[in-house]
Scaffold this active site. Structure first.
Site, PDB file in Angstrom:
ATOM      1  N   LYS A  50       0.856  -1.199   0.000  1.00 17.64           N
ATOM      2  CA  LYS A  50       0.000   0.000   0.000  1.00 17.64           C
ATOM      3  C   LYS A  50       0.889   1.245   0.000  1.00 17.64           C
ATOM      4  CE  LYS A  50      -3.905   2.007   2.587  1.00 17.64           C
ATOM      5  NZ  LYS A  50      -4.840   1.856   3.701  1.00 17.64           N
ATOM      6  N   SER A 124      -9.802   2.158   2.597  1.00 15.04           N
ATOM      7  CA  SER A 124      -8.874   2.926   1.804  1.00 15.04           C
ATOM      8  C   SER A 124      -7.852   2.063   1.057  1.00 15.04           C
ATOM      9  CB  SER A 124      -8.143   3.928   2.694  1.00 15.04           C
ATOM     10  OG  SER A 124      -7.268   3.275   3.591  1.00 15.04           O
ATOM     11  N   SER A 148     -10.061  -0.120   6.705  1.00 18.11           N
ATOM     12  CA  SER A 148      -9.455   0.020   5.377  1.00 18.11           C
ATOM     13  C   SER A 148      -8.988  -1.293   4.767  1.00 18.11           C
ATOM     14  CB  SER A 148      -8.257   0.974   5.449  1.00 18.11           C
ATOM     15  OG  SER A 148      -8.709   2.267   5.687  1.00 18.11           O
TER      16      SER A 148
END
Lengths: 455, 133
Positions: A50, A124, A148
């Site tokens: 990420k 997210s 997330s």
């Protein structure tokens, strides 16, 4: 056999890595899973990271313009541990700016659902979930603050595992909210997650909040929950879409048939977890984002003739709207005149929530749908107000706020889109979640539209 | 604040004109001060909003300012809902689990990639260049 062992047991044709790179680049131009893709050798199992986790000399921005072109001079501990076991880094994955979002829409490159591109991928950790859903052999290093990992995993039909708070080192993570951030994993099976979790977990000299979950489990009476009992919270009934409710009751029946004891229980504080979470997370985010001044990391404002305040203010115009909103609110709730009303009160409510949830988790798991709604279309999600948007995190926030490990796993499909359920266990009981999902995978086969990199 | 002084003055004139007791006047002042303080704690007025923007070093365009201010008011109303919860003797939970205090030796160590570190900034020799303070 997990997919890592399977990958190494198969013979790759020549040009495997090149063809994977081309196919992935092609699909990425439509789905926006990756912010950048790295060419891999094809010999080692790939992992993605990420964009809020540092990879040495690879642009790392937490998908914010304010960190544009930042090249970390070091690897995050989690990345270092993966590389030391010969995993190949394949790229940085798309996300909401600094992790601020439920649908991935606080990104300039809109992530799209791999099952239907008109729908959201969730956030997210949007890119991590899309990458997992399109790549046959791959594991994603993701991160969760308030859901997330769970939310995009549910919308993209993959397994998303968020460990106990502190189980994985956060050295090299671009902080959003220090008392909530957790690094976790996404994969197509619980077996793969178990294999990689064994590699990345455990104490780290660079992170004083990182713990040894096995040691902590032995030291305390925590994590003794009955493994065949599942609690469903009564209060979720009023929150679920009718369609979600109907599919979820199907899951509950299946689990009963598999031999689990299903019990219902009241948890009156459920809806109070959201304001509590947002007060704490915004307060912490507003202090963390103060370090972006326009000259130390990434974006460079070269107007050095300006005074410090003007320079700083001008640089910070590069934050997106949601980041600005959270900085302003987070600064407000920490203010001297309202601190006891908001911030201190929220920290106490967190204590109360942990105590109440622990009472339940000592007797078994808590199960719910991961999201209270069906996967929304991108246009519909874009039109939600902030309060409506925050409200949809109601099922993922309680375990995140309380640091309980949880896993989202696919359990059904509706009109071609996957649906996810979320299982929560007591602190340090991370492996019992993986045991449960492995068991589930014996009776339920996940579906994928793409299988890039098949051998 | 000028508004408060003005309100107190008007109240005083009205009370004295009506010939009521000084006690009524004092009660009115206490009431107005209470309302004023309470109002300041709950809602964010224009002045407070501008002060916050300055503290945060955030500058907003007019349209963005209106939108964010409106959003913030509704979010604060939402935040207020936790006031109903009785937290009794519960302490503040800064972390969701107990974290042992772990300290490292206060010793010097060498960072190997100093050039990579400096590459993220405008530099002069081995200094990072920043704005004047």
């Amino acid at each position: 056999m997990n997919s890592i062992e399977e990958f190494y047991s198969l013979e790759k044709k020549s040009g495997y890595a090149e063809s994977l790179f081309n196919d992935l680049s092609d699909i990425n131009s439509r789905l926006n899973a990756f912010l950048n893709i790295t060419r891999i050798s094809g010999q080692n199992y790939p992992f993605s990271v990420k964009d809020n986790i540092c990879v040495k000399n690879v642009e790392t921005t937490a998908n914010s313009k304010i960190l544009k072109s930042y090249l970390p001079p070091f690897n995050a501990t989690v990345v270092e541990r993966m590389l030391s076991k010969n995993f190949d880094f394949i790229g940085k994955t798309n996300m909401d700016e600094f992790g601020f979002g439920t649908f991935g829409l606080n990104s300039e490159r809109t992530p799209r659902n791999p099952f239907n591109e008109d729908y959201v991928a969730g956030g997210s950790s949007s890119g991590a979930a899309i990458a997992t859903a399109v790549l046959k052999y791959h594991i994603a290093i993701a991160e969760s603050t308030g859901g997330s990992i769970s939310a995009p995993s549910a919308f993209c039909g993959v397994v998303g595992f968020t460990p106990t708070y502190g189980a994985v080192s956060r050295h090299g993570l671009i902080d959003y909210a220090n008392s909530l951030d957790k690094i976790g994993l996404m994969s197509r099976s619980a077996k793969d997650i178990r294999y990689v979790f064994d590699i990345i977990k455990g104490p780290d000299n660079y992170d004083s909040t990182c713990i040894d979950i096995e040691k902590r489990k032995m030291q305390s009476d925590e994590g003794k929950g009955a493994k065949n009992t599942i609690f469903i919270i009564n209060q979720i009934n009023d929150l679920l879409d009718e369609s979600v409710k109907s599919h979820f009751s199907g899951l509950v029946s299946k689990l009963e048939n598999m031999g689990f004891a299903i019990k219902t229980i009241d948890f009156n504080l459920l809806d109070k977890a959201i304001p509590t979470y947002y007060i704490i997370s915004m307060a912490e985010a507003s202090t963390n984002l103060a370090r972006y001044t326009g000259f130390k990391y990434g974006l460079k404002n070269n107007e050095f003739s300006k005074d410090y305040n003007s320079f700083f203010t001008e640089s910070r115009s590069n934050f997106g709207t949601e980041a600005k909103r959270r900085i302003i609110l987070g600064t407000f709730v920490r203010g001297a005149s309202v601190k006891s009303k908001y911030y201190s009160k929220a920290l106490k409510v967190r204590g109360l929530l942990i105590a109440k949830m622990k009472e339940i988790l000592r007797q078994g798991f808590i199960l719910s749908p991961t999201m209270p709604i069906m996967t929304p279309k991108i246009d519909d999600a874009n039109s939600l107000t902030p309060v409506q948007n925050y409200g949809l995190d109601i099922l993922t926030i309680p375990p995140n706020l309380s640091g309980f490990p949880h896993v989202s796993f696919p359990y059904d499909y509706d009109k071609g889109l996957p649906m996810g359920a979320q299982l929560i266990s007591d602190h340090f009981e991370d492996y019992s979640l993986l045991d449960f999902v492995e068991n589930w995978e014996n009776s339920f086969k996940y579906q994928f539209k793409y299988n890039l990199g098949s051998i | 604040m000028l508004h408060a002084v003005y309100i107190v003055y008007v109240t005083y004139k009205q009370v004295t004109a009506l010939g009521n007791s000084i006690l009524l006047f004092i009660l009115s002042v206490i009431f107005i001060i209470f309302i004023f303080l309470f109002w300041g704690m709950v809602l964010m007025d224009e002045q407070e909003f501008e002060r916050l923007l300055h503290i945060c070093r955030i500058k907003l365009q007019d349209a963005e300012k209106e939108r964010i201010k409106k959003d913030i008011e509704s979010v604060l109303e939402y935040f207020d809902t936790i006031q109903q919860i009785d937290t009794g003797n519960i302490v503040e939970y800064y972390h969701p689990i107990d974290i042992d205090e772990r300290l490292r030796q206060d010793s010097e160590s060498q960072f190997n990639d100093i050039n990579l570190l400096l590459a993220n900034s405008k530099t002069h020799r081995f200094y990072i260049v920043g704005p004047k303070i």
